[in-house]
Design an enzyme around this catalytic site. Structure first.
Site, mmCIF file in Angstrom:
data_model
loop_
_atom_site.group_PDB
_atom_site.id
_atom_site.type_symbol
_atom_site.label_atom_id
_atom_site.label_comp_id
_atom_site.label_asym_id
_atom_site.label_seq_id
_atom_site.Cartn_x
_atom_site.Cartn_y
_atom_site.Cartn_z
ATOM 1 N N ASP A 138 -10.599 -9.256 7.625
ATOM 2 C CA ASP A 138 -12.016 -9.137 7.258
ATOM 3 C C ASP A 138 -12.693 -10.504 7.257
ATOM 4 O OD1 ASP A 138 -11.917 -6.437 7.065
ATOM 5 O OD2 ASP A 138 -12.614 -6.303 4.997
ATOM 6 N N LYS A 166 3.613 -15.327 1.601
ATOM 7 C CA LYS A 166 3.597 -16.127 0.368
ATOM 8 C C LYS A 166 5.047 -16.317 -0.088
ATOM 9 C CE LYS A 166 0.576 -16.914 -2.332
ATOM 10 N NZ LYS A 166 0.085 -18.262 -2.696
ATOM 11 N N ASP A 204 -5.140 -7.189 5.638
ATOM 12 C CA ASP A 204 -6.383 -6.500 5.274
ATOM 13 C C ASP A 204 -7.463 -7.537 4.968
ATOM 14 O OD1 ASP A 204 -8.132 -4.546 4.561
ATOM 15 O OD2 ASP A 204 -6.981 -3.773 2.859
ATOM 16 N N ASP A 210 -2.612 -17.898 1.567
ATOM 17 C CA ASP A 210 -3.838 -18.412 0.931
ATOM 18 C C ASP A 210 -4.364 -19.624 1.703
ATOM 19 O OD1 ASP A 210 -1.513 -19.695 0.103
ATOM 20 O OD2 ASP A 210 -2.263 -20.192 -1.882
ATOM 21 N N TYR A 261 0.823 -1.218 0.000
ATOM 22 C CA TYR A 261 0.000 0.000 0.000
ATOM 23 C C TYR A 261 0.858 1.270 0.000
ATOM 24 C CZ TYR A 261 -3.979 -3.027 1.093
ATOM 25 O OH TYR A 261 -4.948 -4.007 1.057
#
Ligand code: NAD
Length: 387
Positions: free
Chosen positions: A274, A213, A270, A246, A162
């Site tokens: 959620d 990852k 992020d 993942d 970001y």
């Protein structure tokens, strides 16, 4: 802001002086929409703690978001920013709403929150996912999967994709454009966020799962390496697992109770936070904390506590907003900024007890339960907390 500007503002100086003297200084930034409605319940709670339990909270208030734009033409004024920097902790409501949809980008309501995060260097975002027993049946997952769930996601908040440079859209000149974001992490950023996760794990079930990852990303390889080294050097007593992000997403919805603390980067955090949040029901229930590094002298961390939800313009002013996310954010403040663990436990237990009694705001209402408004919900939680 230069000192003479602060000097000229007697109110700010007085607040900063008080902040230096008293032990628990809170800046309340209620914001827009339902922010002030939810914050009003926390204000009542703080007053009750000072009055009935002998707590020594000193509060001041400021403007953030659309209301600050209306008053000062900025999403947060320099004076309120100075108060935030001097406070032991900031309680933040919510910002935004249709009224400010067309204001210039740099002064949009969210810019106030971004400035707070940036200037206070809040690099660690803590999002608990707790499933209150009374709400287990209303989760989208099976009751046995979520009942008793209590996990904490620690997300790196000030680095990663970001913020990494270059960040741009390049015109390739052949009718094509290229969008570029850069995922970048330095050793110190990974060390400090994993340190927060390990320290928090020691106060819980002593188990950290780090997610990245590393199979496809260099930043993931470094993340894995640094977390492993930090663990070995300083936190070997904590159980550490690594998981690809993942796979972590899948495990979160398959069997979330396998986790205690999850630490991950800005982007994965992020999304994973959620997902974890929705395991537990309404957005009106979700608290969060953002912490900075400990001050070299005082050892105190800068901290901001806020509900996950926004300003909910669709229900604002109706007295029906769920104040639990805001109250639970204050519980996190008691726990992490003031070490008031017993009080935080008691406040969280009071929330659970009120839900057990069947009280529900509209967003979490189900058959056979008693619908209450914001104020009644706040009153009921305070009564249980003090009782
Ligand atoms: P939102 O979280 O405000 O609302 C989403 C839905 O959830 C709405 O139907 C709302 O009524 C409901 N809801 C949210 N909080 C609730 C509560 N405490 N009790 C009961 N119901 C609740 O998200 P949105 O609608 O996407 O955004 C509205 C405004 O808030 C926008 O201006 C957005 O930019 C802003 N926003 C601010 C923040 C923040 O201040 N941190 C976060 C998200 C959105």
């Amino acid at each position: 802001m230069i000192l003479s500007e602060i000097d000229s503002d007697f109110g700010v100086m007085r607040y900063i002086r008080t902040a230096l003297m008293a032990s628990k200084n809170l800046l309340l930034l209620a914001g827009d929409g339902i922010g002030p409605e939810a914050m009003a319940e926390v204000k009542k709670l703080i007053a009750a703690m000072n009055d009935k339990l002998g707590s020594d909270f000193v509060t001041d208030e400021g403007l953030v978001g659309g209301c600050a734009y209306d008053a000062h033409g900025a999403a947060i004024s320099d004076a309120d920013m100075a108060k935030a920097m001097a406070a032991d902790a900031v309680l933040f409501g919510a910002v935004g709403g249709p009224k400010w949809d067309a204001v210039p980008y740099e002064v949009r309501p969210e810019a106030g929150l971004l400035r707070l995060r940036k200037d206070m260097e809040l690099f660690a975002n803590l999002r608990p996912a707790i499933c209150y027993p009374a709400l287990a049946a209303s989760s989208s997952l099976k009751q046995e999967v979520v009942e008793g769930l209590d996990i904490l996601i620690v997300r790196e908040l000030t680095g990663g994709v970001y913020f990494g440079e270059p960040k741009q859209i390049v015109d390739l000149g052949n009718g094509q454009k290229r969008g570029i974001d850069t995922q970048v992490y330095d050793t110190f950023e990974i060390e400090r966020i994993s340190g927060v996760a390990f320290e928090l794990a020691r106060t819980r079930k002593n188990h950290v799962t780090s997610m990245e990852k590393r199979n496809v990303m260099k930043s993931g390889v470094l993340w894995n390496e640094v977390v492993t080294q930090t663990h070995k050097a300083r936190y070997a007593d904590v159980k550490l697992d690594h998981m690809l992000a993942d796979a972590g997403g899948m495990q979160l919805v398959r069997w979330p109770k396998q986790f205690d603390v999850i630490v991950t980067d800005n982007l994965f955090g992020d999304m994973l936070s959620d997902i974890a949040a929705m395991l537990t029901g309404s957005i009106g229930m979700l608290p969060s904390a953002s912490l900075g590094a400990p001050d070299a002298k005082t050892k105190k961390r800068k901290a901001l506590y806020e509900p996950v939800h926004g300003s909910a313009p669709d229900i604002s002013g109706k007295g029906i907003a769920n104040p639990i996310a805001m109250i639970a954010s204050f519980a996190m403040c008691l726990r992490y900024s003031f070490g008031m663990v017993a009080e935080a436990d008691k406040l969280e237990a009071a929330i659970a007890a009120v839900l057990d009694d069947g009280l529900r705001t509209k967003d979490i209402l189900s058959e056979g339960m008693t619908e209450v408004g914001t104020v009644q919900m706040g009153d009921a939680i305070i009564a249980k907390f003090l009782g």
